[in-house]
Design a protein around this motif. Structure first.
Motif, PDB file in Angstrom:
ATOM      1  N   MET A   1       0.841  -1.196   0.000  1.00 49.58           N
ATOM      2  CA  MET A   1       0.000   0.000   0.000  1.00 49.58           C
ATOM      3  C   MET A   1       0.877   1.247   0.000  1.00 49.58           C
ATOM      4  O   MET A   1       1.866   1.325   0.715  1.00 49.58           O
ATOM      5  N   LYS A   2       0.512   2.236  -0.786  1.00 46.78           N
ATOM      6  CA  LYS A   2       1.183   3.524  -0.775  1.00 46.78           C
ATOM      7  C   LYS A   2       0.244   4.557  -0.167  1.00 46.78           C
ATOM      8  O   LYS A   2      -0.972   4.444  -0.268  1.00 46.78           O
ATOM      9  N   ILE A   3       0.826   5.585   0.422  1.00 45.97           N
ATOM     10  CA  ILE A   3       0.013   6.546   1.150  1.00 45.97           C
ATOM     11  C   ILE A   3      -0.950   7.297   0.231  1.00 45.97           C
ATOM     12  O   ILE A   3      -2.069   7.616   0.618  1.00 45.97           O
ATOM     13  N   ASP A   4      -0.529   7.555  -1.003  1.00 42.84           N
ATOM     14  CA  ASP A   4      -1.437   8.257  -1.898  1.00 42.84           C
ATOM     15  C   ASP A   4      -2.609   7.371  -2.302  1.00 42.84           C
ATOM     16  O   ASP A   4      -3.731   7.850  -2.492  1.00 42.84           O
ATOM     17  N   GLU A   5      -2.380   6.067  -2.395  1.00 42.81           N
ATOM     18  CA  GLU A   5      -3.475   5.137  -2.693  1.00 42.81           C
ATOM     19  C   GLU A   5      -4.473   5.104  -1.543  1.00 42.81           C
ATOM     20  O   GLU A   5      -5.689   5.088  -1.758  1.00 42.81           O
ATOM     21  N   LEU A   6      -3.941   5.083  -0.312  1.00 42.99           N
ATOM     22  CA  LEU A   6      -4.809   5.106   0.866  1.00 42.99           C
ATOM     23  C   LEU A   6      -5.614   6.391   0.902  1.00 42.99           C
ATOM     24  O   LEU A   6      -6.838   6.367   1.099  1.00 42.99           O
ATOM     25  N   ALA A   7      -4.958   7.524   0.721  1.00 45.42           N
ATOM     26  CA  ALA A   7      -5.646   8.818   0.767  1.00 45.42           C
ATOM     27  C   ALA A   7      -6.726   8.911  -0.300  1.00 45.42           C
ATOM     28  O   ALA A   7      -7.842   9.370  -0.034  1.00 45.42           O
ATOM     29  N   ASN A   8      -6.402   8.484  -1.512  1.00 42.64           N
ATOM     30  CA  ASN A   8      -7.392   8.539  -2.597  1.00 42.64           C
ATOM     31  C   ASN A   8      -8.598   7.661  -2.307  1.00 42.64           C
ATOM     32  O   ASN A   8      -9.726   8.002  -2.669  1.00 42.64           O
ATOM     33  N   SER A   9      -8.362   6.534  -1.646  1.00 44.82           N
ATOM     34  CA  SER A   9      -9.454   5.593  -1.363  1.00 44.82           C
ATOM     35  C   SER A   9     -10.466   6.156  -0.375  1.00 44.82           C
ATOM     36  O   SER A   9     -11.623   5.727  -0.357  1.00 44.82           O
ATOM     37  N   ILE A  10     -10.039   7.106   0.462  1.00 43.74           N
ATOM     38  CA  ILE A  10     -10.934   7.658   1.480  1.00 43.74           C
ATOM     39  C   ILE A  10     -11.189   9.152   1.262  1.00 43.74           C
ATOM     40  O   ILE A  10     -11.602   9.853   2.182  1.00 43.74           O
ATOM     41  N   ASN A  11     -10.925   9.610   0.032  1.00 42.15           N
ATOM     42  CA  ASN A  11     -11.123  11.029  -0.315  1.00 42.15           C
ATOM     43  C   ASN A  11     -10.361  11.940   0.643  1.00 42.15           C
ATOM     44  O   ASN A  11     -10.885  12.944   1.128  1.00 42.15           O
ATOM     45  N   GLY A  12      -9.112  11.572   0.935  1.00 42.76           N
ATOM     46  CA  GLY A  12      -8.313  12.313   1.892  1.00 42.76           C
ATOM     47  C   GLY A  12      -7.213  13.133   1.251  1.00 42.76           C
ATOM     48  O   GLY A  12      -6.848  12.926   0.090  1.00 42.76           O
ATOM     49  N   LYS A  13      -6.661  14.056   2.026  1.00 44.79           N
ATOM     50  CA  LYS A  13      -5.540  14.892   1.601  1.00 44.79           C
ATOM     51  C   LYS A  13      -4.384  14.666   2.553  1.00 44.79           C
ATOM     52  O   LYS A  13      -4.566  14.626   3.769  1.00 44.79           O
ATOM     53  N   ILE A  14      -3.171  14.532   1.986  1.00 37.79           N
ATOM     54  CA  ILE A  14      -1.989  14.191   2.775  1.00 37.79           C
ATOM     55  C   ILE A  14      -1.262  15.452   3.225  1.00 37.79           C
ATOM     56  O   ILE A  14      -1.050  16.381   2.438  1.00 37.79           O
ATOM     57  N   PHE A  15      -0.880  15.459   4.508  1.00 40.16           N
ATOM     58  CA  PHE A  15      -0.020  16.507   5.047  1.00 40.16           C
ATOM     59  C   PHE A  15       1.204  15.834   5.676  1.00 40.16           C
ATOM     60  O   PHE A  15       1.179  14.643   5.986  1.00 40.16           O
ATOM     61  N   GLY A  16       2.265  16.619   5.886  1.00 38.90           N
ATOM     62  CA  GLY A  16       3.476  16.038   6.455  1.00 38.90           C
ATOM     63  C   GLY A  16       4.237  15.280   5.396  1.00 38.90           C
ATOM     64  O   GLY A  16       4.593  15.826   4.361  1.00 38.90           O
ATOM     65  N   ASN A  17       4.462  14.013   5.612  1.00 40.32           N
ATOM     66  CA  ASN A  17       5.235  13.175   4.702  1.00 40.32           C
ATOM     67  C   ASN A  17       4.315  12.504   3.689  1.00 40.32           C
ATOM     68  O   ASN A  17       3.475  11.685   4.046  1.00 40.32           O
ATOM     69  N   ASP A  18       4.491  12.829   2.401  1.00 36.76           N
ATOM     70  CA  ASP A  18       3.638  12.216   1.383  1.00 36.76           C
ATOM     71  C   ASP A  18       4.396  11.172   0.573  1.00 36.76           C
ATOM     72  O   ASP A  18       3.956  10.760  -0.501  1.00 36.76           O
ATOM     73  N   ASP A  19       5.560  10.745   1.071  1.00 34.34           N
ATOM     74  CA  ASP A  19       6.362   9.734   0.382  1.00 34.34           C
ATOM     75  C   ASP A  19       6.662   8.622   1.378  1.00 34.34           C
ATOM     76  O   ASP A  19       7.755   8.501   1.915  1.00 34.34           O
ATOM     77  N   PHE A  20       5.619   7.806   1.641  1.00 35.92           N
ATOM     78  CA  PHE A  20       5.714   6.837   2.728  1.00 35.92           C
ATOM     79  C   PHE A  20       5.107   5.514   2.286  1.00 35.92           C
ATOM     80  O   PHE A  20       4.512   5.420   1.209  1.00 35.92           O
ATOM     81  N   PHE A  21       5.253   4.516   3.084  1.00 37.08           N
ATOM     82  CA  PHE A  21       4.759   3.153   2.886  1.00 37.08           C
ATOM     83  C   PHE A  21       5.520   2.450   1.763  1.00 37.08           C
ATOM     84  O   PHE A  21       5.245   2.656   0.593  1.00 37.08           O
ATOM     85  N   SER A  22       6.407   1.628   2.116  1.00 38.98           N
ATOM     86  CA  SER A  22       7.094   0.803   1.125  1.00 38.98           C
ATOM     87  C   SER A  22       6.488  -0.589   1.056  1.00 38.98           C
ATOM     88  O   SER A  22       6.898  -1.416   0.262  1.00 38.98           O
ATOM     89  N   GLY A  23       5.501  -0.829   1.886  1.00 41.16           N
ATOM     90  CA  GLY A  23       4.938  -2.174   1.985  1.00 41.16           C
ATOM     91  C   GLY A  23       5.340  -2.788   3.309  1.00 41.16           C
ATOM     92  O   GLY A  23       4.533  -3.354   4.020  1.00 41.16           O
ATOM     93  N   GLN A  24       6.627  -2.669   3.658  1.00 43.99           N
ATOM     94  CA  GLN A  24       7.096  -3.190   4.944  1.00 43.99           C
ATOM     95  C   GLN A  24       6.802  -2.215   6.079  1.00 43.99           C
ATOM     96  O   GLN A  24       6.823  -2.588   7.247  1.00 43.99           O
ATOM     97  N   ASP A  25       6.524  -0.957   5.739  1.00 40.60           N
ATOM     98  CA  ASP A  25       6.336   0.056   6.774  1.00 40.60           C
ATOM     99  C   ASP A  25       5.006  -0.088   7.508  1.00 40.60           C
ATOM    100  O   ASP A  25       4.862   0.362   8.649  1.00 40.60           O
ATOM    101  N   PHE A  26       4.004  -0.688   6.876  1.00 42.13           N
ATOM    102  CA  PHE A  26       2.665  -0.794   7.450  1.00 42.13           C
ATOM    103  C   PHE A  26       2.428  -2.224   7.912  1.00 42.13           C
ATOM    104  O   PHE A  26       2.560  -3.175   7.142  1.00 42.13           O
ATOM    105  N   THR A  27       2.051  -2.383   9.170  1.00 45.80           N
ATOM    106  CA  THR A  27       1.811  -3.725   9.724  1.00 45.80           C
ATOM    107  C   THR A  27       0.542  -4.365   9.183  1.00 45.80           C
ATOM    108  O   THR A  27       0.358  -5.576   9.288  1.00 45.80           O
ATOM    109  N   GLY A  28      -0.359  -3.553   8.656  1.00 47.97           N
ATOM    110  CA  GLY A  28      -1.665  -4.060   8.240  1.00 47.97           C
ATOM    111  C   GLY A  28      -2.699  -3.926   9.328  1.00 47.97           C
ATOM    112  O   GLY A  28      -3.832  -4.373   9.186  1.00 47.97           O
TER     113      GLY A  28
END
Length: 473
Positions: A1-28
């Protein structure tokens, strides 16, 4: 999962770090802030700058919120911490539920239960039948009703924790509020959104009636919220209450009807529970005899039949079922004290009618009703009108504002109290009111003969009654 994919899925806007989630970063794992660990995602209705600092210190993967407060955005930018802001937090919670089921329980058979009354008992009975049949089952319905809403990621967290601790689930039994809101605002299509997230094989709709006044203001609005649920169930089986006119109007691809009155339905009650004309559960084996609880049994049995559970296992599960707290629960024998979570018009009328059936000879019935606090004049007007409809001159009525046991979120306002008094006075109904629940219970117990019946009804204002009575009886 990438953060922009997550944000788009919930009609969200990203603040702070928008270059995150490599797959290993999120536990699920989606969870709450106080429980979160490194790599988890937290969903909160609001967050402030201090909360962002805590999340950053914990190495949380991301926070999703609807209401950033007190420097939350600025702190996220300063700490280069990923913060997603969405206009509808329910989208995030539905996404979390869908993701969790897909990751942690992809092979489970899922059941959703919604409706105005009877959701918790129906859900808990389905859980008990499946559990007693030997299956690994999770339900969000519990005796304290703490986890039976989906307005935060608690259920997603509990599912992931259960699977991690005890292995794969066979069934998910999820109670979904027919109407849901936050701080007085309706979360439109909540029931449909959450049902769709679960991809259920079986759905149950118990009934459609008035509650949650303020979030919805007419029965038509309640119907609109529930009417989309069968579409979310899709090709699954929808268990429907044939005796409820509004439920009968719902359009479902694969309906399964039960009835208390119509023997032409596949499942019906007639001094026992019949399926396709055959008696499958004797009346004396039912854990409840009151009509509205028999309706819950029919919903649960209908669901389990359509899950393919053996009829003998269903029979055994029903016979061994024990009720949730405050569901027509007996708290004392002499006098007989019954406690029920009747908190809306239909619940009040059904519960009092069933209790009246227990009155014999010289017995007196004493009804103790907790006024609903901070829920608005409208629902309290409907509740007191329901009382007027079913009370008779032989019933003693006591009211409690329960100031001694509720917090500020459940405090009875002067207008809520006034509407109770006004309608009772207009209808010449005698009553005694107490500010404190403990004083009310002491008075009623002192007046009641050992052969009398005391019925306790109400929501949060009556919840502490059982513990208070331990010091009174």
């Amino acid at each position: 999962m990438k953060i922009d994919e997550l944000a788009n899925s919930i009609n969200g806007k990203i603040f702070g770090n928008d270059d995150f989630f490599s797959g290993q970063d999120f536990t699920g794992r989606f969870t709450l802030l106080n429980d979160a660990k490194k790599g988890d995602i937290v969903i909160r209705h609001w967050i402030n700058g201090k909360g962002i600092e805590i999340a950053s210190d914990k190495n949380i993967a991301c926070i999703i919120t609807q209401n950033p407060k007190d420097g939350a955005i600025e702190t996220a930018n300063e700490l280069n911490f990923p913060l997603i802001i969405t206009d509808k937090i329910e989208l995030a919670n539905a996404y979390a539920l869908k993701w969790t089921v897909k990751k942690y329980s992809p092979d489970s058979v899922n059941i959703v239960i919604t409706g105005t009354n009877g959701k918790s008992t129906t859900s808990h009975m389905i859980y008990h039948i499946l559990n007693s049949a030997g299956y690994h089952v999770f339900t969000n319905t519990d005796s304290e009703s703490e986890f039976n809403t989906l307005i935060d990621p608690m259920v997603s967290k509990l599912i992931s924790d259960e699977v991690s601790a005890n292995g794969d689930l066979d069934y998910l039994v999820i109670e979904v509020s027919e109407v849901q809101g936050w701080l007085g605002s309706l979360m439109k299509n909540h029931a449909s959104l959450m049902s769709n997230a679960l991809n259920p094989s079986v759905g149950v709709i118990t009934n459609i009636a008035m509650d949650h006044i303020g979030l919805v203001n007419s029965i038509d609005e309640v119907y609109d919220e529930v009417s989309a649920v069968p579409q979310s169930i899709g090709n699954g089986i929808t268990i429907l209450n044939y005796d409820d006119e509004l439920v009968r109007k719902l359009e479902a691809k694969n309906p399964f009807y039960w009835s208390m009155d119509n023997n032409s339905c596949e499942l019906y009650f007639n001094d026992g529970i019949f399926y396709n004309g055959d008696l499958i559960i004797k009346k004396e084996d039912l854990p409840f005899s009151s009509n509205h609880f028999v309706q819950n049994i029919l919903s649960a049995v209908g669901a389990c039949i359509n899950l393919g559970i053996d009829l003998n296992q269903i029979n055994e599960g029903v016979k061994t079922y024990r009720a949730l707290n405050r569901r027509f629960a007996k708290l004392n024998d002499e006098p007989l004290i019954i406690d029920d979570f009747a908190h809306n018009p239909d619940g009040i009328k059904n519960t009092i009618k069933e209790t009246i059936k227990l009155v014999n000879g010289s017995q007196k019935l004493h009804v103790v009703c907790a006024i609903r606090g901070s829920r608005g004049v409208e629902i309290n007007q409907l509740n007191v009108e329901a009382l007027v409809e079913v009370l008779n001159e032989d019933i003693n009525l006591f009211l409690s504002s329960s100031n001694d046991v509720v917090n500020d979120l459940n405090y009875v306002t002067p207008d809520e109290r006034k509407v109770f008094f006004d309608i009772l006075n207009q209808n010449n109904v005698s009553y005694t009111h107490f500010d404190n629940l403990v004083d009310c219970l002491c008075e009623v117990y002192g007046l009641a003969d050992k052969n009398d019946i005391i019925l306790l009804i109400g929501a949060q204002g009556m919840d502490p009654a059982e513990s208070l009575l331990k010091n009174i009886l």
